[in-house]
Design a protein around this motif. Structure first.
Motif, short mmCIF file in Angstrom:
data_model
loop_
_atom_site.label_atom_id
_atom_site.label_comp_id
_atom_site.label_asym_id
_atom_site.label_seq_id
_atom_site.Cartn_x
_atom_site.Cartn_y
_atom_site.Cartn_z
N VAL A 19 0.83 -1.21 0.00
CA VAL A 19 0.00 0.00 0.00
C VAL A 19 0.86 1.26 0.00
O VAL A 19 0.35 2.35 -0.28
N TYR A 20 2.14 1.13 0.34
CA TYR A 20 3.03 2.31 0.35
C TYR A 20 4.47 1.81 0.28
O TYR A 20 4.79 0.77 0.87
N GLU A 21 5.31 2.54 -0.41
CA GLU A 21 6.75 2.25 -0.34
C GLU A 21 7.55 3.49 -0.69
O GLU A 21 7.10 4.34 -1.45
N ASP A 22 8.70 3.60 -0.08
CA ASP A 22 9.65 4.65 -0.44
C ASP A 22 11.05 4.07 -0.29
O ASP A 22 11.21 2.84 -0.14
N GLU A 23 12.06 4.92 -0.30
CA GLU A 23 13.43 4.42 -0.28
C GLU A 23 13.80 3.77 1.05
O GLU A 23 14.76 3.00 1.12
N LEU A 24 13.03 4.04 2.10
CA LEU A 24 13.38 3.54 3.44
C LEU A 24 12.47 2.43 3.94
O LEU A 24 12.87 1.66 4.82
N CYS A 25 11.26 2.35 3.44
CA CYS A 25 10.29 1.42 4.04
C CYS A 25 9.27 0.92 3.02
O CYS A 25 9.12 1.48 1.94
N ILE A 26 8.59 -0.15 3.42
CA ILE A 26 7.50 -0.74 2.61
C ILE A 26 6.35 -1.05 3.57
O ILE A 26 6.57 -1.55 4.68
N ALA A 27 5.12 -0.81 3.11
CA ALA A 27 3.93 -1.16 3.90
C ALA A 27 3.03 -2.05 3.05
O ALA A 27 2.81 -1.77 1.87
N PHE A 28 2.53 -3.12 3.67
CA PHE A 28 1.69 -4.07 2.93
C PHE A 28 0.66 -4.66 3.89
O PHE A 28 0.83 -4.62 5.12
N ARG A 29 -0.40 -5.22 3.31
CA ARG A 29 -1.48 -5.78 4.14
C ARG A 29 -1.04 -7.08 4.79
O ARG A 29 -0.39 -7.93 4.15
N ASP A 30 -1.41 -7.23 6.08
CA ASP A 30 -1.12 -8.47 6.79
C ASP A 30 -1.97 -9.61 6.20
O ASP A 30 -3.16 -9.42 5.92
N HIS A 38 -5.31 -3.73 8.57
CA HIS A 38 -4.14 -4.27 9.27
C HIS A 38 -2.98 -4.24 8.29
O HIS A 38 -2.87 -5.07 7.39
N ILE A 39 -2.14 -3.24 8.48
CA ILE A 39 -0.99 -3.00 7.60
C ILE A 39 0.28 -3.27 8.39
O ILE A 39 0.36 -2.93 9.58
N LEU A 40 1.27 -3.83 7.73
CA LEU A 40 2.60 -3.99 8.32
C LEU A 40 3.54 -3.00 7.64
O LEU A 40 3.58 -2.93 6.41
N LEU A 41 4.24 -2.24 8.45
CA LEU A 41 5.19 -1.25 7.94
C LEU A 41 6.59 -1.69 8.37
O LEU A 41 6.85 -1.85 9.57
N ILE A 42 7.45 -1.90 7.39
CA ILE A 42 8.79 -2.44 7.69
C ILE A 42 9.87 -1.57 7.06
O ILE A 42 9.67 -0.99 5.99
N PRO A 43 11.02 -1.47 7.73
CA PRO A 43 12.16 -0.78 7.10
C PRO A 43 12.80 -1.70 6.06
O PRO A 43 12.80 -2.93 6.22
N ARG A 44 13.35 -1.13 5.01
CA ARG A 44 14.12 -1.95 4.06
C ARG A 44 15.41 -2.43 4.73
O ARG A 44 15.87 -3.53 4.46
N HIS A 45 15.96 -1.58 5.59
CA HIS A 45 17.19 -1.92 6.32
C HIS A 45 16.91 -3.10 7.25
O HIS A 45 15.93 -3.09 7.99
N VAL A 85 4.18 -2.98 18.14
CA VAL A 85 5.48 -3.59 17.81
C VAL A 85 5.71 -4.72 18.79
O VAL A 85 5.85 -4.48 20.00
N ASN A 86 5.67 -5.94 18.31
CA ASN A 86 5.99 -7.10 19.15
C ASN A 86 7.51 -7.27 19.12
O ASN A 86 8.09 -7.48 18.06
N ASN A 87 8.14 -7.15 20.28
CA ASN A 87 9.60 -7.22 20.35
C ASN A 87 10.02 -8.49 21.07
O ASN A 87 9.90 -8.56 22.31
N GLY A 88 10.48 -9.48 20.30
CA GLY A 88 10.95 -10.72 20.90
C GLY A 88 9.88 -11.79 20.97
O GLY A 88 8.68 -11.49 21.02
N HIS A 101 2.76 -2.94 13.31
CA HIS A 101 1.39 -3.28 12.93
C HIS A 101 0.57 -1.98 13.02
O HIS A 101 0.56 -1.33 14.07
N ILE A 102 -0.12 -1.64 11.95
CA ILE A 102 -1.05 -0.49 11.95
C ILE A 102 -2.45 -1.08 11.85
O ILE A 102 -2.79 -1.72 10.85
#
Ligand code: AMP
Length: 113
Positions: A19-30, A38-45, A85-88, A101-102
């Protein structure tokens, strides 16, 4: 960092409903949505989890937070959404590539489960 399902999405090896992407991140439906939006937003890094972030990631983390708000607005949930953000593994993280998670489009209880 070992390859994950999300790094395969970044590389275009597996499809995603982006649903969104740029040079730093990508967002897509879970694939297993827990809310009408329910969108997941992730860094490319590659960063396995939030606790692995350091001072050099400060701008990237700020970018993700700002984009989360923009994406929520674009999805029509700008007035009421939840970021998770689930960490671990102990916090239910299953994919070890940092993701926000959005969630929106329904009421949310507090405290969270
Ligand atoms: P977490 O439990 O916080 O690590 O969240 C991982 C999320 O990734 C879960 O909500 C899964 O439904 C989601 N997920 C796993 N594989 C995919 C995929 N190929 N495309 C989109 N979402 C996925």
């Amino acid at each position: 960092m070992p390859e994950t399902i999300f790094s395969k999405i970044i590389n275009g090896e597996i499809p995603a409903d982006i649903v969104y992407e740029d040079e730093l991140c990508i967002a897509f439906r879970d694939v297993n949505p827990q809310a009408p939006v329910h969108i997941l937003l992730i860094p490319r890094h590659p960063l396995a989890k939030l606790a692995d972030a350091g001072p050099s990631d400060q701008a990237l983390l700020g970018h993700l937070m700002l984009k989360a708000g923009d994406i929520a607005r674009d999805q029509g949930i700008g007035d009421a959404f939840r970021l998770v953000v689930n960490n671990g593994a102990g916090a239910s993280q299953t994919v070890f590539h940092l993701h926000l998670h959005i969630l929106g489009g329904r009421a949310f209880a507090w405290p969270p489960g």
